[in-house]
Each structure stands twice: as C-alpha cells, then as structure tokens.
Design a protein around this motif. Structure first.
Motif, PDB file in Angstrom:
ATOM      1  N   ASP A  12      -4.509   2.347  35.252  1.00 28.54           N
ATOM      2  CA  ASP A  12      -5.452   1.867  34.237  1.00 28.54           C
ATOM      3  C   ASP A  12      -6.730   2.699  34.266  1.00 28.54           C
ATOM      4  O   ASP A  12      -7.296   2.957  35.327  1.00 28.54           O
ATOM      5  CB  ASP A  12      -5.769   0.396  34.500  1.00 28.54           C
ATOM      6  CG  ASP A  12      -6.651  -0.213  33.420  1.00 28.54           C
ATOM      7  OD1 ASP A  12      -6.500   0.164  32.247  1.00 28.54           O
ATOM      8  OD2 ASP A  12      -7.512  -1.049  33.765  1.00 28.54           O
ATOM      9  N   LEU A  19      -1.680  -7.930  30.852  1.00 29.55           N
ATOM     10  CA  LEU A  19      -2.271  -6.982  31.789  1.00 29.55           C
ATOM     11  C   LEU A  19      -2.803  -5.782  31.025  1.00 29.55           C
ATOM     12  O   LEU A  19      -2.215  -5.348  30.025  1.00 29.55           O
ATOM     13  CB  LEU A  19      -1.237  -6.512  32.815  1.00 29.55           C
ATOM     14  CG  LEU A  19      -0.563  -7.598  33.657  1.00 29.55           C
ATOM     15  CD1 LEU A  19       0.482  -6.978  34.574  1.00 29.55           C
ATOM     16  CD2 LEU A  19      -1.583  -8.370  34.471  1.00 29.55           C
ATOM     17  N   THR A  69       5.887  -1.316  34.373  1.00 32.02           N
ATOM     18  CA  THR A  69       5.026  -2.372  33.832  1.00 32.02           C
ATOM     19  C   THR A  69       4.552  -3.315  34.942  1.00 32.02           C
ATOM     20  O   THR A  69       3.470  -3.139  35.484  1.00 32.02           O
ATOM     21  CB  THR A  69       5.780  -3.134  32.737  1.00 32.02           C
ATOM     22  OG1 THR A  69       7.027  -3.619  33.266  1.00 32.02           O
ATOM     23  CG2 THR A  69       6.064  -2.222  31.557  1.00 32.02           C
ATOM     24  N   ALA A  70       5.359  -4.302  35.298  1.00 28.95           N
ATOM     25  CA  ALA A  70       4.961  -5.261  36.333  1.00 28.95           C
ATOM     26  C   ALA A  70       6.203  -5.982  36.830  1.00 28.95           C
ATOM     27  O   ALA A  70       7.198  -6.117  36.112  1.00 28.95           O
ATOM     28  CB  ALA A  70       3.935  -6.264  35.802  1.00 28.95           C
ATOM     29  N   VAL A  97       0.081   0.011  35.045  1.00 30.92           N
ATOM     30  CA  VAL A  97      -1.047  -0.876  35.356  1.00 30.92           C
ATOM     31  C   VAL A  97      -1.921  -0.244  36.433  1.00 30.92           C
ATOM     32  O   VAL A  97      -3.153  -0.310  36.380  1.00 30.92           O
ATOM     33  CB  VAL A  97      -0.529  -2.257  35.805  1.00 30.92           C
ATOM     34  CG1 VAL A  97      -1.684  -3.172  36.174  1.00 30.92           C
ATOM     35  CG2 VAL A  97       0.303  -2.885  34.706  1.00 30.92           C
ATOM     36  N   ALA A 147      -3.470  -1.900  30.486  1.00 34.27           N
ATOM     37  CA  ALA A 147      -2.858  -0.613  30.846  1.00 34.27           C
ATOM     38  C   ALA A 147      -3.513   0.469  29.993  1.00 34.27           C
ATOM     39  O   ALA A 147      -2.858   1.166  29.223  1.00 34.27           O
ATOM     40  CB  ALA A 147      -1.352  -0.652  30.636  1.00 34.27           C
ATOM     41  N   GLU A 188       2.932  -8.043  40.527  1.00 29.19           N
ATOM     42  CA  GLU A 188       2.564  -6.754  41.107  1.00 29.19           C
ATOM     43  C   GLU A 188       2.639  -5.710  40.008  1.00 29.19           C
ATOM     44  O   GLU A 188       3.681  -5.533  39.377  1.00 29.19           O
ATOM     45  CB  GLU A 188       3.496  -6.386  42.267  1.00 29.19           C
ATOM     46  CG  GLU A 188       3.291  -7.235  43.503  1.00 29.19           C
ATOM     47  CD  GLU A 188       4.035  -6.689  44.707  1.00 29.19           C
ATOM     48  OE1 GLU A 188       4.632  -5.599  44.571  1.00 29.19           O
ATOM     49  OE2 GLU A 188       4.022  -7.335  45.758  1.00 29.19           O
ATOM     50  N   GLY A 189       1.524  -5.042  39.766  1.00 31.40           N
ATOM     51  CA  GLY A 189       1.456  -4.071  38.688  1.00 31.40           C
ATOM     52  C   GLY A 189       2.282  -2.837  38.977  1.00 31.40           C
ATOM     53  O   GLY A 189       2.404  -2.390  40.117  1.00 31.40           O
ATOM     54  N   SER A 221       0.021  -1.916  46.740  1.00 27.42           N
ATOM     55  CA  SER A 221      -0.055  -3.293  46.245  1.00 27.42           C
ATOM     56  C   SER A 221      -1.281  -3.974  46.839  1.00 27.42           C
ATOM     57  O   SER A 221      -1.702  -3.664  47.958  1.00 27.42           O
ATOM     58  CB  SER A 221       1.209  -4.089  46.601  1.00 27.42           C
ATOM     59  OG  SER A 221       1.321  -4.256  47.989  1.00 27.42           O
TER      60      SER A 221
END
Length: 760
Positions: free
Chosen positions: A463, A503, A440-441, A460, A505, A455-456, A191
């Motif tokens: 990516d 976001l 996802t998040a 994410v 991705a 937080e991805g 993170s």
C-alpha cells in the motif's frame, strides 16, 4: 563392614553457579549504573540525567542506554566499578534491564517535582496517592513497599549494543548461544497481529478488608487470584473474595510480528525461516508488513505451561522480545528531511529542467543498456500522478499501472527488481508463485484468541508503494481477476470467514509478461500474441512491447555495455556527493529516493489551455483504431492515463502546473509504447500477404536495383534467404514460375543447380 560412601564436594557440584555469581554482580552493577547515569557527560551535557528529567515531567516514556557510552566511561574515566559492565549487560540483558530500571526508579524519585500543570494527572496518580495515605494511616511504610514497581513505572528501558556486537543476524543465525543475549535481528516483516492490551499488573479489592492486592503478571499466561492474602484477612481467619478492578490495573500495548529472513540470505535448497517477535509499548504499530526491519532485542525461551508442560520436549520454542526497531528503508515521508530538500534545490539551481530529468532517467537501472523511454515511464510511475478525492466519495487514482511485455532476455525482470529495491514500500512476486489469496488477503486463526483474523497479501502490504509482478502471463486466470478491483478502485472488498471489510491497496502495479508463444510471432495478430483479456489491458496505463530484433550496430553497442558493466566501469554510484553535480553521470539511490519523495509533495494543476490538447490527443488515438485489428484497447480510461502521465512528467521537472510540453511528451511516450506493436503488425501483414515465392522475387528485384545489372548472382541473396527461413525448394519454385512467365532466364551449372538469373 559397610562400604565407605564418597565424600560430597559442594565446590565441584556448584562450581558453575559460583562462577556465574562472580561474573554477574547484579547488586554492585545496579549501583554502578546509577553512578554512570549521574556522572556521564557528552557534548550536550549530562545526557542521561536529561532523560531522567523528561521521564519525571512525562515528556518521554523511553530510557535509552548506549553500551558504547559505558565502554567509553570505562576507558577514559577509569571507573573500577564499571569495568566490564557493558559486556555483562550484553550477556544477560533481560536481568540487567530490570536492574537498570531499579536504578532509574531511584533517580526519578529523587528528581525534583516539575511545576504544577506540567502534565495532566491520571487515574494511576490518584491510586498511588490513595494507597500511600492508607498505608500511612495504618502505620506501614511508603507506598512503594506494597505497590509493584511495574505499576509505578511510566517508561521502558532500551539498550543499544556496542559497535562490535551490533552485527545484524538472520533468523537462521539465532543459535542457542544467542539465548538471553542482546542481539540485532534483521529480516522482512511478513505479518502483523492486531494491537491488543497486555496486562502487566492485575489489581484486586477485597470484599471484606477493602485492601488493594496487586499481582504482577510475568509471561503470557497467569492465574488470577481469588482469595485475599492480606494480613488483615489472615489475622481475622477469613479469606475474603477478591474483585478484579480493570480500571486500577495496568495494561500496555502488545503486538506480535512474524519476521522472515530475506531471500538473498536463504541457502540453496532451503525454505526461509521465520521468528515470532513481540513488541510492547510505544513500539507497537511502528513496523508495517512488507518492510525490511532491524530489531534490537533478546532471544528468549517460550516453555510450555500447565498440563502441556508434562509432555514438553527438551527442545523449547523461542521468541524474540524487541527493545527497539528501525526500518531498513524509510517511507517517503520520513526520507524528506530539510537536508534532502536542500539537495533537491541545489540540483535544480545547477541544472536546467531537461538535463535534470535526463540524468534522473539515466540513473534508473544504469547497468541496463538503452531503453531511455521505458526508464522515463518507470520514473513517471515512481513519482505518480495526483490522487483526486471528493467529498461525495469519488476517488480517482494517481498511481500508474505499467505492463512490460516482450521477448525473453530484454531485461524485464531486472527492471522490476531494480524498481522494487528502490521503492521503500515494494513487494516483488511472480505470477506462478502467487495466488489470488496471496495477492489480496487471507483469513487465519489467531494463536491466542482463536479468532478469525485477516492477513494482507502482496497488494495490501505494498500500500502506497509498488507491487512488481513478474511472469504475469503465467498467472492463473482466476487468480488474475483478483487484481481487477485493485488496479482501478485501489481497494479490496473481503467477505470471508464472517469478516466483511474493505482493505486499502493504493499501489502501483508493474507487471512483466512474455507473449503467448514465448516470443512475439509477427504472423500472429496482437490479440493472439498478448493473450490477456481486454478488461485487464484497459486497466494498464501503459503497455510497452519490447522486441529482440537483430541489429548489428545495436548488438555491438549492447555487447560493449555489458562487458563494461562486468569490468565495473558502468553503474557505480557516487557516494560522496550523491551524484549532485552535472559532471556525475548518475544520481545514487539515496538521492533518488529523496528526489521522488520531494516530487510526491507537489500537486501540479491542470490549466484550461491544456485541455484542448488532451481532448485532441484522445480523439486521435480512438480514431486511429477504427476499422483495424486493435493493437491496444483504448477506452475512456486512456484519457485518465494521459492526465496521470502529464502530471507525473510535471512532477519530474518539479513543476506546479501541467504545461503543453508535458502533454506532448506524454503523447510521445504513449505512442512510442505502441510503435513496436504497430511495426510488428505491419511486418506480419506483409509476410501473411506475401508467400515464399513473392518474398524471393522481391529479394531478386532489390538485388537487381542495387547492382544496376541485368545479371543477378543468386549467391548474393543466400544469407537473406537463410534469415527468412526460405529453403532451396522455395527458390526453385520461384525460378520456375517467373522463368515460365519470361521475366528472366535461369543459368544453371553442370549439376543443374541455379547460379544466376538474366533479366529479360
């Protein structure tokens, strides 16, 4: 008479402090560092004085000290004052960073001013000049006597450990002995906090005397000044009110990371540990989440302050203050250097396109036997197609999504782990251990601001990479729907906790799944076996079925390959020449990353002569599924999958155009992926159409044709009956039915057991 009090011996009480003082000679070492910076030379000249000039001319904001250079200076130049300096710096790095900074401050001040116009003046230059003029008018000393040193510094000091002490440590290995010492921490960044300004020097202006008051901020919390402590206000017996000047205060970029130890370093039965890492200055933003990073820095205590300190425990919290960072696996853009491009051009000059692509495919998981077509599809996924973005906002992905479905034990998970290890930005997860939020998040509360932050998740974090999801069929249906948007639009729309955002991705998904019943059942339809919704299957460009069918020749070759791998004869990578020459069986992983990064820079163009072939191929696939039980779900997305596969094949051979051969090869691979499904369908239909009696009769006819005799011995078909799981009751039913129909006569022994048939 009063008892005589024992005499107090200060030596015994302060012996440890005395030893500490003799060990760390800060003032003498500060002069020794200054002398080392001025005198040390390497092949480039005065290495550290060049850094001083760059700092003076504002070309650099980092002063890097290599402790190996200090050790070399101790051995060869035999400086008495430098003796043991590297060891003392490693043992008390935080204190010595400040003394190194003071030595650099004096050398930067003594350095000649660069020509006018070399750099642009900022607000701090004006404030320093104004403060110096005011102090001179008042008869005080130089400006530096009142301005904090942190306010004047435009650089940060980075210390690199010696080779003996540069061993990487995991979070679990950061013990009490590491506190205050220079350490290299290795782990995965899970993170990253948002970038925020952190105040270093707070500047105030007094309303009465107009004096500038500076307050150095140490730590993460401080109490702002409210009353003026200047001599003028004290002399007038008036405490003026201070006004905070944000423009005249000095801030630096601040960011927090959470580093977690790698899975392979976690002991059995233990939970992975994590550590808070603090980045400041130019290091901020250099570590993306999901990457393996080596952080050089200092382990420091994080004691409680304020009222909470009254209830604090003797066991204190710790954090890791970073001095420098380096990524374990660099991004594709950083891998592609001039040297890497030269290697790719060399390979292209000594090998033709077909041989180069074949060797590239063999280099993917060489310890896994066979699967050449599957590995070729994975190679296409690694290089990907060409992303198409238009001014009107339309975006067509170039990343390939692949699903490997098959029986247990066909090396699906091993392929996924190999790809995840090769790709610089990759995440490996499992379906049962992943939730929709984890993919996802998620929304969490920031520790300092108490604000809701995003937080991805795995998609994410990966990516512009690959997200490998094992046990895809075990994932909950509600969690599985979370990736539908990612697989096509490559974005994640979030509306949680008052946060509404989108976001990125832009990732390729490589999934591995087992059939619904554990193994593929030929008597069931493909829809029943696959057990995945059509909306999800249509988003996979390739669905490859891997079946474990008994085959004596292939099983022997597989056993030979596996034993060779365990003997170390297969899968060893060539490290000296990267496997560049035709005689080498494989490319090594380093060159594979360089080759893939070079391929990603190419954008093959689709020629008009190829368009009819793509149209015909798409129409043939659609027509073949009319009126049948659909083995796969062919939609207009399949047309885009053909285009992406053709572009990836053109990239693999380093081509700039998509040719007819690329389209034909893409067609062959997509047909090959369905071949196992079609074979299983035909076999299942035949078994559903033929009962046990009909199957035994077909075996008898086949044996009669083979022997060219009117008498067929039943012992010749016993093994085949066992493989098809046909019992003696099934055999007896078949013999009675066809004997009654006068097709053959049954010969039995004295016990009444059938032994042969004689054809009429």
């Amino acid at each position: 008479m009063a008892a005589q009090q024992p005499e107090f011996n200060p030596v015994k009480k302060v012996g440890l402090a005395t030893g500490y003082k003799n060990q760390f000679r800060y003032i003498e070492d500060e002069e020794a560092v200054s002398e080392f910076i001025k005198e040390y030379r390497d092949i480039t000249g005065k290495k550290y004085m060049h850094q001083i000039k760059d700092i003076k001319s504002r070309k650099s904001d980092v002063f890097t000290v290599f402790l190996d250079d200090i050790v070399e200076c101790e051995k060869h130049l035999q400086h008495e004052r430098i003796g043991g300096l590297a060891t003392r710096i490693e043992c008390s790095t935080m204190s010595y960073v400040e003394h190194i900074s003071r030595a650099v401050d004096r050398l930067v001040k003594d350095e000649e001013e660069p020509p006018e116009g070399t750099y642009e003046r900022d607000a701090f230059d004006f404030l320093i000049k104004q403060n110096a003029e005011r102090l001179q008018q008042q008869g005080h000393g130089a400006a530096e006597s009142s301005v904090p040193s942190d306010f004047l510094r435009r650089y940060r000091v980075v210390v690199h450990p010696t080779k003996e002490k540069s061993r990487q440590r995991q979070v679990r290995q950061l013990t009490a002995d590491c506190v205050g010492k220079l350490t290299v921490l290795s782990g995965m960044c899970i993170s990253v906090s948002p970038q925020k300004p952190r105040i270093l020097v707070s500047t105030y202006v007094c309303e009465r005397c107009n004096e500038c008051i500076y307050q150095e901020v140490v730590g993460m919390k401080y109490t702002p000044l409210s009353l003026c402590p200047s001599p003028i206000c004290k002399a007038n017996a008036s405490r003026g009110k201070l006004v905070f000047e944000s423009r005249a205060s000095k801030f630096t970029e601040y960011q927090e990371l959470r580093i977690q130890e790698l899975p392979q370093h976690v002991p059995k039965g233990c939970v992975p540990r994590s550590m808070k890492v603090i980045l400041e200055g130019s290091m901020v933003g250099t570590v993306p989440p999901g990457t393996v990073v080596n952080v050089t820095g200092i382990l420091l205590p994080d004691p409680k302050t304020g009222s909470s300190a009254l209830r604090a425990s003797v066991a204190t919290r710790t954090y890791f203050k970073a001095l420098s960072t380096s990524l374990e696996k660099k991004a594709y853009g950083e891998i592609l250097t001039k040297d890497a491009s030269d290697k790719v051009h060399f390979v292209r000059s000594v090998m033709d396109d077909a041989s180069m692509v074949d060797k590239l495919v063999k280099s993917i998981a060489p310890e896994i036997y066979g699967m050449e077509d599957v590995k070729k599809v994975l190679a296409c996924q690694l290089v990907g197609g060409v992303n198409l973005s238009r001014d009107d906002g339309m975006h067509l992905r170039g990343d390939l999504n692949i699903c490997l479905m098959g029986d247990p034990g066909v090396a699906k998970s091993q392929l996924l782990r190999w790809v995840a290890n090769l790709c610089p930005r990759s995440v490996f997860t499992t379906g049962k251990g992943s939730s929709g939020v984890g993919l996802t998040a998620s929304v969490s509360i920031d520790e300092h601001t108490k604000e809701a932050v995003l937080e991805g998740g795995a998609l994410v974090i990966s990516d512009k990479g690959i997200c490998c999801i094992d046990e895809f069929d075990k994932m909950d249906q509600n969690d599985r729907t979370a990736i539908h948007e990612v697989m096509e639009q490559q974005t994640i729309n979030i509306a949680k906790g008052g946060i509404i955002t989108t976001l990125n991705a832009r990732t390729s998904i490589l999934a591995a799944a087992n059939p619904k019943f554990g193994r593929w059942r030929v008597k069931k339809s493909p829809t029943e076996n696959i057990n995945l919704p059509a909306s999800l299957l249509s988003r996979f460009d390739v669905l490859w079925l891997l079946l474990d069918k008994p085959d004596d020749d292939r099983d022997r070759m597989l056993a030979k390959h596996v034993t060779s791998v365990h003997m170390g004869n297969i899968g060893e990578q060539v490290s000296e020449n990267y496997g560049l020459y035709p005689k080498d069986p494989f490319f090594n992983k380093e060159f594979l990353r360089q080759y893939i990064s070079y391929c990603k820079t190419l954008e093959p163009v689709l020629l008009e002569s190829v368009i009819p072939s793509i149209q015909n191929l798409y129409c043939e696939i659609r027509a073949s599924e009319q009126g049948t039980d659909a083995t796969t779900y062919t939609t207009p997305r399949t047309l885009l999958a053909i285009l992406r596969m053709s572009q990836a094949l053109a990239r693999l051979r380093l081509g700039t155009t998509v040719t007819e051969n690329d389209v034909r090869e893409a067609s062959r691979l997509m047909s090959k992926s369905k071949e196992s499904i079609l074979e299983s369908v035909l076999e299942g239909n035949a078994q559903r159409r033929e009962g046990p009696v009909a199957q035994i009769f077909e075996l008898l006819k086949t044996e009669r044709t083979r022997t060219q005799s009117t008498r067929t011995d039943l012992s010749a078909i016993q093994d085949k009956l066992a493989k098809k799981k046909l019992t003696s009751e099934h055999l007896e039913s078949c013999l009675q039915r066809y004997e009654a129909s006068c097709v053959f006569n049954v010969e039995r022994n004295k016990a009444g057991v059938p032994v042969a048939v004689t054809w009429v």
